[in-house]
Design a protein around this motif. Structure first.
Motif, PDB file in Angstrom:
ATOM      1  N   ILE A  61     -54.477  22.220 -18.876  1.00  0.00           N
ATOM      2  CA  ILE A  61     -54.963  21.719 -20.165  1.00  0.00           C
ATOM      3  C   ILE A  61     -55.960  20.577 -19.954  1.00  0.00           C
ATOM      4  O   ILE A  61     -57.034  20.550 -20.566  1.00  0.00           O
ATOM      5  CB  ILE A  61     -53.786  21.273 -21.053  1.00  0.00           C
ATOM      6  CG1 ILE A  61     -52.956  22.492 -21.473  1.00  0.00           C
ATOM      7  CG2 ILE A  61     -54.275  20.493 -22.271  1.00  0.00           C
ATOM      8  CD1 ILE A  61     -51.618  22.141 -22.113  1.00  0.00           C
ATOM      9  N   LEU A  62     -55.596  19.612 -19.114  1.00  0.00           N
ATOM     10  CA  LEU A  62     -56.464  18.454 -18.890  1.00  0.00           C
ATOM     11  C   LEU A  62     -57.825  18.844 -18.347  1.00  0.00           C
ATOM     12  O   LEU A  62     -58.847  18.307 -18.765  1.00  0.00           O
ATOM     13  CB  LEU A  62     -55.799  17.464 -17.922  1.00  0.00           C
ATOM     14  CG  LEU A  62     -54.622  16.676 -18.451  1.00  0.00           C
ATOM     15  CD1 LEU A  62     -53.970  15.884 -17.325  1.00  0.00           C
ATOM     16  CD2 LEU A  62     -55.062  15.746 -19.578  1.00  0.00           C
ATOM     17  N   THR A  63     -57.837  19.758 -17.408  1.00  0.00           N
ATOM     18  CA  THR A  63     -59.082  20.128 -16.742  1.00  0.00           C
ATOM     19  C   THR A  63     -59.822  21.267 -17.447  1.00  0.00           C
ATOM     20  O   THR A  63     -60.957  21.579 -17.088  1.00  0.00           O
ATOM     21  CB  THR A  63     -58.818  20.557 -15.290  1.00  0.00           C
ATOM     22  OG1 THR A  63     -57.965  21.718 -15.308  1.00  0.00           O
ATOM     23  CG2 THR A  63     -58.161  19.435 -14.498  1.00  0.00           C
ATOM     24  N   ASN A  64     -59.147  21.895 -18.418  1.00  0.00           N
ATOM     25  CA  ASN A  64     -59.705  23.065 -19.105  1.00  0.00           C
ATOM     26  C   ASN A  64     -60.063  24.159 -18.098  1.00  0.00           C
ATOM     27  O   ASN A  64     -61.100  24.812 -18.209  1.00  0.00           O
ATOM     28  CB  ASN A  64     -60.916  22.684 -19.962  1.00  0.00           C
ATOM     29  CG  ASN A  64     -61.263  23.750 -20.977  1.00  0.00           C
ATOM     30  OD1 ASN A  64     -60.384  24.458 -21.461  1.00  0.00           O
ATOM     31  ND2 ASN A  64     -62.539  23.882 -21.291  1.00  0.00           N
ATOM     32  N   ASP A  65     -59.171  24.318 -17.123  1.00  0.00           N
ATOM     33  CA  ASP A  65     -59.388  25.285 -16.046  1.00  0.00           C
ATOM     34  C   ASP A  65     -58.059  25.995 -15.787  1.00  0.00           C
ATOM     35  O   ASP A  65     -57.087  25.377 -15.355  1.00  0.00           O
ATOM     36  CB  ASP A  65     -59.856  24.547 -14.784  1.00  0.00           C
ATOM     37  CG  ASP A  65     -60.065  25.456 -13.594  1.00  0.00           C
ATOM     38  OD1 ASP A  65     -59.737  26.667 -13.664  1.00  0.00           O
ATOM     39  OD2 ASP A  65     -60.547  24.944 -12.569  1.00  0.00           O
ATOM     40  N   GLU A  66     -58.024  27.284 -16.061  1.00  0.00           N
ATOM     41  CA  GLU A  66     -56.785  28.061 -15.912  1.00  0.00           C
ATOM     42  C   GLU A  66     -56.283  28.129 -14.474  1.00  0.00           C
ATOM     43  O   GLU A  66     -55.120  28.432 -14.242  1.00  0.00           O
ATOM     44  CB  GLU A  66     -56.970  29.474 -16.468  1.00  0.00           C
ATOM     45  CG  GLU A  66     -56.917  29.531 -17.970  1.00  0.00           C
ATOM     46  CD  GLU A  66     -55.587  29.028 -18.539  1.00  0.00           C
ATOM     47  OE1 GLU A  66     -54.516  29.418 -18.051  1.00  0.00           O
ATOM     48  OE2 GLU A  66     -55.633  28.214 -19.487  1.00  0.00           O
ATOM     49  N   SER A  67     -57.131  27.823 -13.508  1.00  0.00           N
ATOM     50  CA  SER A  67     -56.695  27.874 -12.111  1.00  0.00           C
ATOM     51  C   SER A  67     -56.433  26.473 -11.539  1.00  0.00           C
ATOM     52  O   SER A  67     -56.181  26.333 -10.340  1.00  0.00           O
ATOM     53  CB  SER A  67     -57.732  28.606 -11.256  1.00  0.00           C
ATOM     54  OG  SER A  67     -58.950  27.886 -11.249  1.00  0.00           O
ATOM     55  N   ALA A  68     -56.470  25.461 -12.387  1.00  0.00           N
ATOM     56  CA  ALA A  68     -56.296  24.080 -11.916  1.00  0.00           C
ATOM     57  C   ALA A  68     -54.890  23.853 -11.376  1.00  0.00           C
ATOM     58  O   ALA A  68     -53.909  24.426 -11.849  1.00  0.00           O
ATOM     59  CB  ALA A  68     -56.574  23.105 -13.047  1.00  0.00           C
ATOM     60  N   THR A  69     -54.842  22.996 -10.381  1.00  0.00           N
ATOM     61  CA  THR A  69     -53.570  22.605  -9.775  1.00  0.00           C
ATOM     62  C   THR A  69     -53.222  21.180 -10.206  1.00  0.00           C
ATOM     63  O   THR A  69     -54.050  20.476 -10.794  1.00  0.00           O
ATOM     64  CB  THR A  69     -53.676  22.640  -8.240  1.00  0.00           C
ATOM     65  OG1 THR A  69     -54.634  21.632  -7.843  1.00  0.00           O
ATOM     66  CG2 THR A  69     -54.122  24.012  -7.737  1.00  0.00           C
ATOM     67  N   THR A  70     -52.035  20.766  -9.854  1.00  0.00           N
ATOM     68  CA  THR A  70     -51.647  19.383 -10.158  1.00  0.00           C
ATOM     69  C   THR A  70     -52.543  18.405  -9.399  1.00  0.00           C
ATOM     70  O   THR A  70     -52.813  17.308  -9.881  1.00  0.00           O
ATOM     71  CB  THR A  70     -50.174  19.121  -9.823  1.00  0.00           C
ATOM     72  OG1 THR A  70     -49.922  19.465  -8.467  1.00  0.00           O
ATOM     73  CG2 THR A  70     -49.251  19.917 -10.738  1.00  0.00           C
ATOM     74  N   GLU A  71     -53.017  18.818  -8.245  1.00  0.00           N
ATOM     75  CA  GLU A  71     -53.951  17.979  -7.479  1.00  0.00           C
ATOM     76  C   GLU A  71     -55.288  17.836  -8.214  1.00  0.00           C
ATOM     77  O   GLU A  71     -55.878  16.747  -8.238  1.00  0.00           O
ATOM     78  CB  GLU A  71     -54.173  18.587  -6.087  1.00  0.00           C
ATOM     79  CG  GLU A  71     -54.505  17.576  -5.030  1.00  0.00           C
ATOM     80  CD  GLU A  71     -54.483  18.218  -3.648  1.00  0.00           C
ATOM     81  OE1 GLU A  71     -55.572  18.314  -3.056  1.00  0.00           O
ATOM     82  OE2 GLU A  71     -53.400  18.612  -3.184  1.00  0.00           O
ATOM     83  N   ASP A  72     -55.744  18.918  -8.825  1.00  0.00           N
ATOM     84  CA  ASP A  72     -56.973  18.861  -9.628  1.00  0.00           C
ATOM     85  C   ASP A  72     -56.794  17.882 -10.790  1.00  0.00           C
ATOM     86  O   ASP A  72     -57.701  17.110 -11.109  1.00  0.00           O
ATOM     87  CB  ASP A  72     -57.338  20.244 -10.182  1.00  0.00           C
ATOM     88  CG  ASP A  72     -57.690  21.248  -9.106  1.00  0.00           C
ATOM     89  OD1 ASP A  72     -58.294  20.849  -8.086  1.00  0.00           O
ATOM     90  OD2 ASP A  72     -57.355  22.439  -9.293  1.00  0.00           O
ATOM     91  N   ALA A  73     -55.625  17.921 -11.408  1.00  0.00           N
ATOM     92  CA  ALA A  73     -55.351  17.005 -12.513  1.00  0.00           C
ATOM     93  C   ALA A  73     -55.304  15.568 -12.025  1.00  0.00           C
ATOM     94  O   ALA A  73     -55.755  14.656 -12.719  1.00  0.00           O
ATOM     95  CB  ALA A  73     -54.041  17.374 -13.200  1.00  0.00           C
ATOM     96  N   SER A  74     -54.766  15.355 -10.843  1.00  0.00           N
ATOM     97  CA  SER A  74     -54.724  14.009 -10.277  1.00  0.00           C
ATOM     98  C   SER A  74     -56.136  13.449 -10.146  1.00  0.00           C
ATOM     99  O   SER A  74     -56.401  12.297 -10.521  1.00  0.00           O
ATOM    100  CB  SER A  74     -54.035  14.033  -8.904  1.00  0.00           C
ATOM    101  OG  SER A  74     -54.068  12.768  -8.310  1.00  0.00           O
ATOM    102  N   ILE A  75     -57.043  14.254  -9.650  1.00  0.00           N
ATOM    103  CA  ILE A  75     -58.444  13.839  -9.509  1.00  0.00           C
ATOM    104  C   ILE A  75     -59.050  13.595 -10.883  1.00  0.00           C
ATOM    105  O   ILE A  75     -59.740  12.595 -11.104  1.00  0.00           O
ATOM    106  CB  ILE A  75     -59.236  14.902  -8.719  1.00  0.00           C
ATOM    107  CG1 ILE A  75     -58.733  14.958  -7.279  1.00  0.00           C
ATOM    108  CG2 ILE A  75     -60.741  14.634  -8.789  1.00  0.00           C
ATOM    109  CD1 ILE A  75     -59.199  16.179  -6.506  1.00  0.00           C
ATOM    110  N   TRP A  76     -58.760  14.475 -11.839  1.00  0.00           N
ATOM    111  CA  TRP A  76     -59.282  14.339 -13.188  1.00  0.00           C
ATOM    112  C   TRP A  76     -58.796  13.035 -13.825  1.00  0.00           C
ATOM    113  O   TRP A  76     -59.579  12.303 -14.436  1.00  0.00           O
ATOM    114  CB  TRP A  76     -58.841  15.543 -14.025  1.00  0.00           C
ATOM    115  CG  TRP A  76     -59.453  15.593 -15.388  1.00  0.00           C
ATOM    116  CD1 TRP A  76     -60.613  16.220 -15.749  1.00  0.00           C
ATOM    117  CD2 TRP A  76     -58.950  14.969 -16.574  1.00  0.00           C
ATOM    118  NE1 TRP A  76     -60.845  16.025 -17.091  1.00  0.00           N
ATOM    119  CE2 TRP A  76     -59.835  15.262 -17.619  1.00  0.00           C
ATOM    120  CE3 TRP A  76     -57.830  14.200 -16.855  1.00  0.00           C
ATOM    121  CZ2 TRP A  76     -59.643  14.821 -18.927  1.00  0.00           C
ATOM    122  CZ3 TRP A  76     -57.631  13.746 -18.147  1.00  0.00           C
ATOM    123  CH2 TRP A  76     -58.538  14.057 -19.166  1.00  0.00           C
TER     124      TRP A  76
END
Length: 101
Positions: A61-76
């Motif tokens: 949801i945060l990254t608006n990316d269906e393939s995002a990981t929790t690590e991607d969210a951490s960066i976001w």
């Protein structure tokens, strides 16, 4: 966990805005929770796995990316804190001597 930590930290730092303290703590709390839940889920803890799944949903949801990981969210989240110029806790008077190891 952010809100709980912010209450304690805010109590130590009169005048520190609660929302600012929450924002400053969010990246570290996100990472800490994901790390702990991942470890517990890997050991077969179904409750931890359920909570980790919620973090994974938040990441998408945060990254608006269906393939995002929790690590991607951490960066976001860290990028958001940086972009919004959220000051670190030192700006509110937190010193290393305030924190026990």
């Amino acid at each position: 966990s952010v809100h709980g930590f912010a209450g304690v930290v805010g109590g130590m730092l009169p005048g520190a805005p609660h929302g600012g303290v929450c924002a400053a703590l969010l990246p570290a709390c996100w990472d800490m929770n994901v790390e702990l839940l991942s470890s517990q889920a890997a050991e077969g803890d179904k409750v931890a796995a359920s909570y980790l799944s919620r973090f994974q949903t938040c990441a998408r949801i945060l990254t608006n990316d269906e393939s995002a990981t929790t690590e991607d969210a951490s960066i976001w989240i860290q990028n958001l804190v940086t972009d919004l110029e959220i000051p670190g806790l030192g700006a509110y008077g937190l010193l290393e001597s305030h924190v026990e190891e």
